[in-house]
Design an enzyme around this catalytic site. Structure first.
Site, short mmCIF file in Angstrom:
data_model
loop_
_atom_site.label_atom_id
_atom_site.label_comp_id
_atom_site.label_asym_id
_atom_site.label_seq_id
_atom_site.Cartn_x
_atom_site.Cartn_y
_atom_site.Cartn_z
N ASP A 24 22.44 -5.96 -23.27
CA ASP A 24 21.73 -5.01 -22.09
C ASP A 24 21.75 -3.96 -22.05
OD1 ASP A 24 20.79 -3.99 -19.67
OD2 ASP A 24 20.97 -5.48 -18.40
N PHE A 48 26.94 -5.45 -14.29
CA PHE A 48 25.92 -5.10 -13.83
C PHE A 48 24.42 -5.74 -14.39
CE2 PHE A 48 22.08 -2.61 -11.96
CZ PHE A 48 21.67 -3.68 -10.04
N LYS A 50 14.18 1.06 -17.25
CA LYS A 50 14.69 2.62 -16.99
C LYS A 50 13.70 3.05 -18.16
CE LYS A 50 18.60 1.63 -13.92
NZ LYS A 50 19.61 0.34 -14.54
C1 LIG Z 1 19.16 -0.57 -13.38
C2 LIG Z 1 19.89 -1.91 -14.61
C3 LIG Z 1 19.30 -3.09 -14.61
C4 LIG Z 1 18.17 -3.93 -13.99
O1 LIG Z 1 17.04 -2.96 -13.47
P1 LIG Z 1 16.04 -2.83 -12.11
O2 LIG Z 1 14.78 -1.70 -13.24
O3 LIG Z 1 16.61 -2.29 -11.35
O4 LIG Z 1 15.67 -4.44 -12.67
C5 LIG Z 1 19.84 -4.25 -15.22
N1 LIG Z 1 20.51 -4.10 -16.16
C6 LIG Z 1 21.60 -2.89 -16.35
C7 LIG Z 1 22.54 -2.37 -17.29
C8 LIG Z 1 20.72 -1.57 -15.81
O5 LIG Z 1 21.51 -0.68 -15.52
#
Ligand SMILES: *Cc1c(COP(=O)(O)O)cnc(C)c1O
Length: 424
Positions: A232, A145, A273
């Site tokens: 990520d 994701f 986040k």
């Molecule tokens: C939440 C998340 C995203 C996307 O972040 P947004 O601020 O919702 O665009 C990307 N990668 C990971 C691992 C995430 O948990």
């Protein structure tokens, strides 16, 4: 004038009638938050066990971050990058030293930071690695994701997130997660790989924790093939998993030390986040000069990226994580949480597994993935004063704010235990 809300049902009805139906929320309407607690419109108090998908690691409405926000909001909020401002430079120095990279590229949402990393990696591939134009490949992991833009869903395998949104962006190949052999083979088959994009723990997939040395060995494979490792850490980073970053491994220090035996240094680090502690969308892409310098004026940007308000908040949010030793707390409480849940696994036929790291954990409900059991359990947890959300059908993620005390954690474990043992 904005309509006043007097009951939860009223707020739910408004969202249902006037908002696009792109989410399916749990039926609770929140109106206030403080630390590890949330209150609904009727005044009922809850423990937050989602932390806005790990965006509020620092707890709701952290007073220091709030003060920084208010002060900066009355001074200067947005200049655009057409001009310099007096907060961005200090922030860039602070965040690059904090995480140990030469440079940062500031963006807003998480997915924008992922997009940014993809663009940098491709450009680096053509200009530095010598891959023929338009032939760069990025390897990704199955069940990833990384967000919701058209390019990022191009390499998702969540059919619901993809259906009827094509045509998609080319240039991605997907391999099983936690499979170094598959990674090795993908490199051997494709000479034009520029990067491997990966989550050190797959959050949305259900808190899938790979083998201890997976990321370290993946990094070595990338180095051997002159490709970039893109980590990520939007969900796993910033103390959530019991160290500053998940790529720190089992390092027990409070900050960033680059200890050889535990730390794997990605070529590009992607954060979002909790970077703002839940106040504003603030994301960041960090890399060294050899990579970041492929981006020159006019080639990438964002009107709000690096805005004074956002970066002031982000700087304070990072300070708070360090000053309040949140990584250490997440590490300690995570152990206690998994111990308590393990006892529950042994007592209840309804729970088959607990897994996770630090305070990013999940339990697996012993039922079909498409059953409503996990959802129903979350409804019961809500009735009993704890908010969590199922992910991937029969998995419940548990990720409270990192400012929780040991005593509060035990109360939460009591609620979860009671709810599951009484669940019918
Ligand atoms: C939440 C998340 C995203 C996307 O972040 P947004 O601020 O919702 O665009 C990307 N990668 C990971 C691992 C995430 O948990």
């Amino acid at each position: 004038m904005m309509q006043e809300i007097n009951s939860s049902q009223q707020a739910i009805d408004l969202e249902d009638k006037f908002g696009a139906h792109n989410y399916q929320p749990l039926p609770v309407v929140l109106s206030r938050g403080e630390g590890v607690y949330l209150w609904d419109v009727e005044g009922k108090k809850y423990f937050d066990f989602l932390s806005a998908y790990s965006a509020v690691n620092q707890g709701h409405c952290h007073p220091r971050i709030k003060d920084a926000l208010i002060e900066q909001a009355g001074t200067l909020t947005l200049t655009s990058r057409a001009f310099y401002n007096d907060v961005l430079g200090p922030y860039e120095k602070y965040i690059t030293e904090y995480f140990g990279f030469d440079k940062v590229l500031p963006m807003n949402t998480g997915v924008e930071a992922v997009e940014t990393a993809i663009k940098i990696a491709r450009k680096w591939g053509y200009e530095e690695k010598g891959v023929p134009e338009n032939e760069g490949i990025i390897i990704v992991a199955e069940n990833n994701f990384h967000g919701r833009t058209t390019t990022v869903i191009s390499f998702s395998d969540d059919e619901n997130a993809r259906r009827n949104f094509g045509p998609f962006t080319a240039g991605f190949i997907s391999i099983p997660y936690n499979d170094l052999n598959a990674l090795q083979k993908a490199f051997e088959k494709n000479p034009h790989v520029v990067a491997f994009l990966v989550e050190p723990i797959q959050g949305e997939a259900g808190v899938i924790t790979p083998d201890e040395d997976y990321i370290r060995k993946a990094s070595l494979i990338c180095k051997t093939h002159n490709a970039l490792l893109l980590a990520d850490e939007i969900q796993t980073g910033i103390a959530r998993t019991g160290s500053l970053l998940a790529v720190c491994g089992n390092c027990n220090c409070e900050g960033h030390c680059e200890k050889q035996d535990t730390y794997t240094r990605p070529d590009i680090l992607i954060l979002g986040k909790a970077l703002s502690g839940g106040f504003l969308p603030v994301s960041a892409v960090l890399a060294d000069d050899a990579v970041m310098n492929v981006i020159q004026p006019g080639q990438h940007g964002s009107t709000y990226g690096g805005n004074p308000l956002g970066v002031k908040v982000a700087m304070t949010a990072l300070e708070v994580v360090r000053d309040e030793k949140m990584a250490q707390n997440a590490r300690k409480l995570g152990k206690i949480f998994r111990e308590r849940m393990q006892l529950l696994v042994e007592r209840s036929p309804l729970v088959s597994t607990v897994r996770g790291k630090g305070l990013l954990n999940a339990i697996v409900i012993n039922d079909r993935p498409d059953s409503a059991t996990a959802w129903e359990i979350c409804i019961s947890l809500k009735e009993n004063g704890l908010l969590a959300k199922p992910t991937h059908g029969n998995i419940i993620r548990f990720a409270p704010p990192l400012v929780m005390t040991e005593e509060e954690l035990h109360s939460c474990c009591d609620i979860i235990e009671k709810t599951i043992l009484n669940f019918k």
